[in-house]
Design a protein around this motif. Structure first.
Motif, PDB file in Angstrom:
ATOM      1  N   TRP A  58       0.865  -1.187   0.000  1.00  0.00           N
ATOM      2  CA  TRP A  58       0.000   0.000   0.000  1.00  0.00           C
ATOM      3  C   TRP A  58       0.889   1.221   0.000  1.00  0.00           C
ATOM      4  CZ3 TRP A  58      -3.274   1.922   4.728  1.00  0.00           C
ATOM      5  CH2 TRP A  58      -3.980   3.080   4.358  1.00  0.00           C
ATOM      6  N   LYS A  59       0.846   1.963  -1.081  1.00  0.00           N
ATOM      7  CA  LYS A  59       1.603   3.206  -1.198  1.00  0.00           C
ATOM      8  C   LYS A  59       0.690   4.355  -0.796  1.00  0.00           C
ATOM      9  CE  LYS A  59       5.181   1.920  -4.469  1.00  0.00           C
ATOM     10  NZ  LYS A  59       5.960   2.317  -5.652  1.00  0.00           N
ATOM     11  N   SER A  60       0.677   4.609   0.529  1.00  0.00           N
ATOM     12  CA  SER A  60      -0.206   5.635   1.062  1.00  0.00           C
ATOM     13  C   SER A  60       0.486   6.986   1.015  1.00  0.00           C
ATOM     14  CB  SER A  60      -0.567   5.290   2.513  1.00  0.00           C
ATOM     15  OG  SER A  60      -1.223   6.379   3.130  1.00  0.00           O
ATOM     16  N   PRO A  61      -0.202   8.007   0.522  1.00  0.00           N
ATOM     17  CA  PRO A  61       0.402   9.363   0.523  1.00  0.00           C
ATOM     18  C   PRO A  61       0.706   9.850   1.933  1.00  0.00           C
ATOM     19  CG  PRO A  61      -1.520   9.268  -0.922  1.00  0.00           C
ATOM     20  CD  PRO A  61      -1.515   7.998  -0.134  1.00  0.00           C
ATOM     21  N   GLU A  62      -0.047   9.398   2.927  1.00  0.00           N
ATOM     22  CA  GLU A  62       0.136   9.866   4.295  1.00  0.00           C
ATOM     23  C   GLU A  62       1.141   9.017   5.077  1.00  0.00           C
ATOM     24  OE1 GLU A  62      -4.563  11.210   4.669  1.00  0.00           O
ATOM     25  OE2 GLU A  62      -3.644   9.895   6.150  1.00  0.00           O
ATOM     26  N   HIS A  63       1.110   7.707   4.862  1.00  0.00           N
ATOM     27  CA  HIS A  63       1.903   6.804   5.688  1.00  0.00           C
ATOM     28  C   HIS A  63       3.088   6.188   4.948  1.00  0.00           C
ATOM     29  CE1 HIS A  63      -1.453   7.087   8.480  1.00  0.00           C
ATOM     30  NE2 HIS A  63      -2.276   6.735   7.499  1.00  0.00           N
ATOM     31  N   GLY A  64       3.239   6.486   3.672  1.00  0.00           N
ATOM     32  CA  GLY A  64       4.334   5.887   2.912  1.00  0.00           C
ATOM     33  C   GLY A  64       3.974   4.472   2.465  1.00  0.00           C
ATOM     34  N   THR A  65       4.978   3.738   1.985  1.00  0.00           N
ATOM     35  CA  THR A  65       4.753   2.368   1.525  1.00  0.00           C
ATOM     36  C   THR A  65       4.665   1.442   2.728  1.00  0.00           C
ATOM     37  OG1 THR A  65       5.965   2.804  -0.525  1.00  0.00           O
ATOM     38  CG2 THR A  65       5.661   0.493   0.117  1.00  0.00           C
ATOM     39  N   LEU A  66       3.525   0.741   2.837  1.00  0.00           N
ATOM     40  CA  LEU A  66       3.291  -0.144   3.977  1.00  0.00           C
ATOM     41  C   LEU A  66       3.323  -1.596   3.520  1.00  0.00           C
ATOM     42  CD1 LEU A  66       0.346   1.725   5.770  1.00  0.00           C
ATOM     43  CD2 LEU A  66       2.795   1.944   6.159  1.00  0.00           C
ATOM     44  N   ALA A  67       3.957  -2.441   4.341  1.00  0.00           N
ATOM     45  CA  ALA A  67       3.994  -3.876   4.077  1.00  0.00           C
ATOM     46  C   ALA A  67       2.670  -4.493   4.507  1.00  0.00           C
ATOM     47  CB  ALA A  67       5.155  -4.508   4.826  1.00  0.00           C
ATOM     48  N   PRO A  68       2.349  -5.702   4.043  1.00  0.00           N
ATOM     49  CA  PRO A  68       1.052  -6.315   4.351  1.00  0.00           C
ATOM     50  C   PRO A  68       0.761  -6.403   5.839  1.00  0.00           C
ATOM     51  CG  PRO A  68       2.149  -7.539   2.617  1.00  0.00           C
ATOM     52  CD  PRO A  68       3.120  -6.531   3.105  1.00  0.00           C
ATOM     53  N   GLN A  69       1.770  -6.751   6.652  1.00  0.00           N
ATOM     54  CA  GLN A  69       1.501  -6.917   8.069  1.00  0.00           C
ATOM     55  C   GLN A  69       1.086  -5.621   8.750  1.00  0.00           C
ATOM     56  OE1 GLN A  69       4.342  -7.565   6.545  1.00  0.00           O
ATOM     57  NE2 GLN A  69       6.143  -6.741   7.633  1.00  0.00           N
ATOM     58  N   GLU A  70       1.288  -4.483   8.081  1.00  0.00           N
ATOM     59  CA  GLU A  70       0.946  -3.201   8.683  1.00  0.00           C
ATOM     60  C   GLU A  70      -0.495  -2.785   8.394  1.00  0.00           C
ATOM     61  OE1 GLU A  70       4.291  -0.185   8.641  1.00  0.00           O
ATOM     62  OE2 GLU A  70       4.955  -1.509   7.016  1.00  0.00           O
ATOM     63  N   PHE A  71      -1.153  -3.410   7.406  1.00  0.00           N
ATOM     64  CA  PHE A  71      -2.534  -3.008   7.127  1.00  0.00           C
ATOM     65  C   PHE A  71      -3.474  -4.187   6.861  1.00  0.00           C
ATOM     66  CE2 PHE A  71      -2.479  -3.761   2.545  1.00  0.00           C
ATOM     67  CZ  PHE A  71      -1.127  -3.724   2.247  1.00  0.00           C
ATOM     68  N   VAL A  72      -2.967  -5.354   6.553  1.00  0.00           N
ATOM     69  CA  VAL A  72      -3.835  -6.500   6.296  1.00  0.00           C
ATOM     70  C   VAL A  72      -4.635  -6.891   7.534  1.00  0.00           C
ATOM     71  CG1 VAL A  72      -3.835  -8.971   5.775  1.00  0.00           C
ATOM     72  CG2 VAL A  72      -2.549  -7.393   4.333  1.00  0.00           C
ATOM     73  N   PRO A  73      -3.995  -6.934   8.775  1.00  0.00           N
ATOM     74  CA  PRO A  73      -4.836  -7.241   9.937  1.00  0.00           C
ATOM     75  C   PRO A  73      -6.000  -6.277  10.101  1.00  0.00           C
ATOM     76  CG  PRO A  73      -2.513  -7.408  10.497  1.00  0.00           C
ATOM     77  CD  PRO A  73      -2.565  -6.823   9.138  1.00  0.00           C
ATOM     78  N   LEU A  74      -5.750  -4.992   9.842  1.00  0.00           N
ATOM     79  CA  LEU A  74      -6.839  -4.019   9.920  1.00  0.00           C
ATOM     80  C   LEU A  74      -7.886  -4.308   8.856  1.00  0.00           C
ATOM     81  CD1 LEU A  74      -8.067  -1.393  11.027  1.00  0.00           C
ATOM     82  CD2 LEU A  74      -6.633  -0.136   9.409  1.00  0.00           C
ATOM     83  N   ALA A  75      -7.441  -4.667   7.677  1.00  0.00           N
ATOM     84  CA  ALA A  75      -8.373  -4.993   6.609  1.00  0.00           C
ATOM     85  C   ALA A  75      -9.219  -6.206   6.965  1.00  0.00           C
ATOM     86  CB  ALA A  75      -7.601  -5.240   5.311  1.00  0.00           C
TER      87      ALA A  75
END
Length: 903
Positions: A671-688
């Protein structure tokens, strides 16, 4: 320096007479030669008188092992004697001067015999030099005659010096080589003296009246010569005195001190004898004494050479006696203590006023890690050992100097070898004759006593079953942490762990299994914490963790999640496979919050976590609001990211283990977020997964992966088509229309079903086995391959490989990392590969990072692998470049792969 080889009196007598005989033969031979009768009798009288005068009143210089050498200017007179006095007269003059000197100096008759022989021989050598060069005695020598006479005189001086030093070496064992070196330093004065003698011979021969002037010159040169050697003597004596004092201080036996003292006194002062006498003894004529101790005197007699004892010699004697008296007092005190202390079990160490070790009994040597006191005695105590009382170093040297007294004080002893011992030490001033001379240090090994005390304290403050701190110790540490935070911004965190369904374990397997489970849980909790963190057991299934200096909830939640992850691994106890989880309450201790209030807050949070479904944590502080808000913001950003196409696929190659041929790829989302930068799966998949966004995300990943691989297949028709592996979440697998959605995606993108592999975790596979089996059967009928991802980390059994329609098993990297080093990991991997091969299932090893792991996998029969050894996950274009690269260069990533055989 001696070699221990000293001559006996009979040997000295024989050698002395041998030298006399040698000199007599040489004199006879040289006197028998033809000589010009060119000398005047008054020349012989003058030279003889001067020579006798020099021998009768010599200037003492230095002593070599009690043998006194004298300074004179024989060399000046020898040149005129050789040139202007006939050999018979010259030899007669030499004999008279030698006898006169012997009478005046009162030397032993053996020495006089030796001196007479060597001097006659040396003068004969000088006349022989003149004969060799054809020079005869004359009253008017020429310049050439003077040169030959000077050479002869040099040989006379050198011959005499060689004879004397050889005799000293033979008699006393003093190194002959060292004395030769000393003799070489006198060549300069000899040369000056014979030069003056040559000038005198020429001058007096031409102008006899000039003899008066030459006598004046000779007198002043003699004085300068004597003063020079007097200074040399003083310097040498000072050096030897310093060396003697150092040697005396190193002696430990009083008898050895006395022997060395008397020997050094005779040597330094050139005395015939040295002795220790009572303090009230009266000095005899020719003796000199100095106070050694209150009841003893050091006396020397029989001064070698002429004259009375000098002031310098008296100062030397007083210095020797004073130092020796101090050393004797110390060594005698040590000798008295030695008999007593050698039998003691406590270590006894004596120190002098400077803090140097002067005595150590066997028990002390053992504490210092040695059995030989050679390397200990004379060593500063601060270099030999270090005593620490807590963090403070005990300054023993200061305690000695200030006469401190300490009794049975606790300390830790650290030796120069790095060994440590728990000791109790006492230090007491040491006095001799009412004077402070040092201190006595007593060391007692209290390792066993302290270990017993520590064990009692440990049992009082620790849980008997798990060994963890108990409630009492935890509360004490918590009170200290809260007190330390008063007036500062420093905060601390608490985690309250309540085990889920522990009562079920006790009821099902009994309390013995329950106790063993608690022990293993305690071990895992400790392994997941840092040294600064504290974990304690409060009651049966309740634990609490104190995280000090934690100023943000993020650190606490990270610790909580880590502990939850550790507890997910099954526990093997007496052939029982037990799964355990915990509900964790997390909280920061607020300013002004008391101990009980903080504990109650995290206890309530743990209850809330249990009510929320167990196996999770709940934050009790106001920071949880901010964390929830941040998670909500992240959720909103993720939703926007899905809508605004902020997701990007990365691809990691899957290759054969033997030849590294690329068979497929695994699609991984970023996830290339403009606010948070490039995030690896473990940083947003659990939230998803929590928010349900994982379903549309999985659909996007599936469709984008299929479309990309289809494009690459059309771009490279000559290459082997790639198989793309896509991860399916548990939520997506639970969707009843999953097979239909996969079929529609394949139809839209044009990707053949054989090029798609869906990966499902073991946990997702086991949630609803009947529904999962139906879904997998439909996918299998479509031609889509099914893989179990992270195999071995969930709850499944090898038997399910046969039950479900599985084509691929992806062996988790946690087992791969232990290949070759961890026998358990290696055997698990081997078993999985063997079972998969038997069932016709492909095995892909994940996380392969070393060539050694690859070679082991080849030997096991594992066909495929992926990991950093081949490539990290790459963006679309980078992977395309990697895949389309020359095959040979790609194979060159690993050594030995071109042959196609195991390396």
């Amino acid at each position: 320096m001696t070699d221990g080889r000293q001559a006996t009196p009979s040997q000295l007598t024989a050698v002395s007479f041998g030298v006399l005989g040698l000199g007599s033969v040489a004199a006879f031979l040289i006197s028998s030669a033809q000589w010009n009768p060119g000398s005047n009798g008054w020349y012989a009288i003058v030279v003889g008188a001067l020579l006798v005068s020099f021998h009768v009143r010599p200037q003492r210089t230095l002593t070599i092992s009690s043998n006194v050498e004298s300074i004179n200017l024989d060399e000046v007179l020898i040149v005129p004697m050789l040139l202007m006095v006939e050999p018979r007269q010259g030899i007669a003059i030499t004999c008279v001067a030698s006898v006169a000197g012997a009478i005046s100096s009162r030397r032993a008759w053996v020495q006089n015999v030796f001196n007479l022989g060597q001097q006659v021989f040396a003068v004969s050598v000088g006349y022989a030099v003149l004969a060799v060069f054809g020079v005869r005695t004359t009253s008017r020598p020429t310049f050439a005659d003077a040169l030959v006479g000077m050479l002869g005189a040099l040989l006379v001086a050198a011959t005499t010096a060689l004879f004397v030093r050889a005799m000293v070496s033979f008699a006393s064992g003093v190194s002959y080589r060292a004395m030769l070196a000393e003799m070489l330093r006198r060549v300069g004065p000899w040369t000056g003296a014979v030069t003056l003698g040559g000038v005198a011979a020429i001058t007096v021969g031409a102008y006899p009246v000039a003899a008066i002037l030459m006598l004046g010159v000779l007198f002043f040169v003699h004085r300068a010569y004597a003063l020079t050697f007097k200074e040399l003597t003083a310097r040498r004596n000072a050096e030897r005195l310093q060396s003697t004092i150092a040697s005396l201080r190193n002696r430990r036996n009083p008898a050895d001190v006395r022997v060395d003292l008397l020997s050094a006194t005779r040597d330094l002062l050139g005395a015939g004898s040295a002795e220790v006498v009572s303090g009230d003894a009266v000095d005899a004529t020719g003796s000199m004494s100095a106070p050694l101790r209150s009841s003893e005197m050091l006396r020397v007699t029989a001064r070698r050479g002429l004259g009375a004892w000098t002031d310098e010699e008296r100062v030397t004697l007083v210095t020797l006696a004073g130092v020796a008296g101090d050393v004797l007092r110390s060594t005698e005190a040590m000798a008295q203590l030695k008999t007593i202390t050698d039998s003691q079990t406590e270590g006894v160490i004596a120190l002098d006023l400077t803090g140097d070790i002067t005595f150590a009994n066997p028990a002390a040597l053992q504490l210092l890690g040695t059995t030989d006191d050679t390397g200990v005695l004379g060593t500063p105590v601060q270099d030999a050992l270090v005593l620490r009382n807590g963090r403070r170093r005990v300054d023993l040297e200061k305690m000695v100097a200030r006469e401190y007294v300490a009794r049975d004080a606790d300390a830790t002893l650290r030796t120069a070898h790095g060994e440590t011992t728990d000791v109790a030490y006492s230090i007491t001033p040491l006095r001799a004759e009412d004077a402070h001379v040092g201190a006595v240090l007593v060391l007692r090994d209290v390792t066993e006593r302290r270990a017993f005390q520590d064990e009692l304290a440990r049992r009082a403050l620790h849980d008997e079953l798990t060994g963890l701190p108990n409630r009492r110790l935890l509360l004490d540490r918590l009170d200290q942490a809260i007190a330390r935070s008063v007036g500062t911004d420093q905060q601390h965190g608490l985690l309250f762990l309540d085990l889920d369904r522990f009562k079920v374990v006790n009821d099902s397997y009994g309390h013995l299994i329950g106790d063993k489970l608690l022990i293993q849980i305690a071990g895992r909790l400790k392994s997941g914490l840092t040294i600064a963190d504290s974990v304690a057991r409060l009651s049966g299934d309740e634990f609490i963790v104190l995280v000090e200096d934690a100023n943000d909830v993020g650190r606490l939640t990270s610790v909580a999640q880590n502990l939850l992850d550790l507890l997910e691994e099954p526990f093997d106890i007496d052939s029982h496979h037990i799964f355990m989880s915990a509900s964790i309450g997390v909280g920061l201790i607020r300013a002004g919050q008391g101990r009980d209030e903080a504990l109650a807050a995290v206890d309530a949070a743990a209850y809330a976590a249990k009510a929320a479904g167990r196996n999770c944590y709940f934050v009790s502080t106001d920071d949880e609001v901010e964390r929830s808000r941040a998670r909500l913001d992240l959720e909103v950003s993720l939703r926007q990211g899905l809508d605004q196409d902020e997701l990007e696929l990365y691809f990691q190659p899957i290759v054969t283990t033997e030849r590294a041929e690329i068979l497929g790829i695994e699609a991984l989302v970023r996830w290339k977020s403009p606010e948070h930068g490039t995030l690896a799966p473990q940083e947003f998949v659990p939230l998803a997964e929590e928010t349900g966004l994982i379903v549309p995300m999985d659909r996007w990943v599936l469709e984008e992966s299929c479309r990309t691989v289809r494009e690459w297949t059309l771009m490279h028709p000559n290459r082997r088509p790639l198989t793309v592996s896509v991860n399916l979440s548990a939520l997506q697998l639970a969707q009843h229309r999953l097979p239909e959605h996969v079929s529609d995606t394949l139809a839209r993108t044009g990707l053949p079903a054989s090029q798609l592999c869906v990966e499902i975790t073991e946990t997702a596979l086991m949630r609803d086995t009947e529904a999962t089996t139906e879904t997998l059967d439909l996918l299998h009928k479509l031609g889509v391959r099914v893989a179990i991802d992270d195999f071995g980390t969930g709850y499944s059994s090898l038997s399910y490989l046969k039950r479900f329609p599985i084509e691929v098993v992806k062996l988790d990297q946690s087992f791969i990392s232990g290949l070759g080093s961890d026998p358990v990991d290696t055997e698990i991997a081997r078993a999985v590969v063997r079972m998969s091969n038997a069932l016709g299932i492909d095995t892909v090893a994940e996380g392969v990072e070393t060539d050694m792991q690859r070679r082991i996998l080849v030997q096991m029969g594992c066909q495929q692998m992926q990991g950093f050894l081949i490539s990290r996950p790459l963006p679309r274009q980078q992977f395309l470049d990697f895949w389309t690269d020359d095959q040979d260069r790609m194979l060159g990533l690993l050594p030995g792969l071109h042959t196609g055989t195991p390396a």
